[in-house]
Scaffold this motif. Structure first.
Motif, PDB file in Angstrom:
ATOM      1  N   GLU A 102       0.834  -1.202   0.000  1.00 51.24           N
ATOM      2  CA  GLU A 102       0.000   0.000   0.000  1.00 51.24           C
ATOM      3  C   GLU A 102       0.868   1.251   0.000  1.00 51.24           C
ATOM      4  O   GLU A 102       2.007   1.239   0.490  1.00 51.24           O
ATOM      5  N   SER A 103       0.316   2.319  -0.508  1.00 51.25           N
ATOM      6  CA  SER A 103       0.956   3.625  -0.456  1.00 51.25           C
ATOM      7  C   SER A 103      -0.126   4.695  -0.547  1.00 51.25           C
ATOM      8  O   SER A 103      -1.272   4.399  -0.893  1.00 51.25           O
ATOM      9  N   GLY A 104       0.265   5.929  -0.230  1.00 52.02           N
ATOM     10  CA  GLY A 104      -0.637   7.047  -0.399  1.00 52.02           C
ATOM     11  C   GLY A 104      -1.245   7.593   0.870  1.00 52.02           C
ATOM     12  O   GLY A 104      -1.988   8.580   0.828  1.00 52.02           O
ATOM     13  N   THR A 120      -1.119   1.313   5.563  1.00 50.61           N
ATOM     14  CA  THR A 120      -0.675   2.691   5.421  1.00 50.61           C
ATOM     15  C   THR A 120      -1.541   3.571   6.310  1.00 50.61           C
ATOM     16  O   THR A 120      -2.763   3.401   6.370  1.00 50.61           O
ATOM     17  N   CYS A 158      -2.670   0.193  -4.005  1.00 47.47           N
ATOM     18  CA  CYS A 158      -2.238  -1.125  -3.554  1.00 47.47           C
ATOM     19  C   CYS A 158      -1.678  -1.848  -4.770  1.00 47.47           C
ATOM     20  O   CYS A 158      -2.431  -2.216  -5.676  1.00 47.47           O
TER      21      CYS A 158
END
Length: 119
Positions: free
Chosen positions: A6-8, A113, A22
């Protein structure tokens, strides 16, 4: 197996927006659906939204319906969660998960995240 990253996540003021991503790798062809879950401090993990990869059909928790949008880009093996009109109660660690074709459970999970919404 499928690996998920995941990121953000981040810090945003109430009423703001964030988009989570993702990225999936590995045996992605075995995935039937992907979902987003979240866990706030002191609370159990809860379902947020899910998408079926073959036809894009979606389902949302009542608490996010109309504010969050789940989508996927099959060519990039990436799922997204667009979060608008964020509220302080949306503060949580957000996890993406994958459900294979062979089970009704989500068996692969990302590391999570953090999303923090300030009032």
């Amino acid at each position: 197996q499928v690996q998920l990253v995941e990121s953000g996540g981040g810090l945003v003021q109430a009423g703001g927006s964030l988009r989570l991503s993702c990225a999936a790798s590995g045996r992605t062809f075995s995935t039937y659906a992907m979902g987003w879950f979240r866990q706030a401090p002191g609370k159990e993990r809860e379902f947020v939204a899910r998408i079926i990869l073959s036809d894009g059909s979606t389902y949302y928790a009542d608490s996010v319906k109309g504010r969050f949008t789940i989508s996927r880009d099959n060519a990039k093996n990436t799922m997204y969660l667009q979060m608008n009109s964020l509220k302080p109660e949306d503060t949580a660690v957000y996890y993406c998960a994958a459900r294979p074709r062979t089970t009704i459970e989500y068996t692969q999970w990302g590391q999570g995240t953090q999303v923090t919404v300030s009032s």
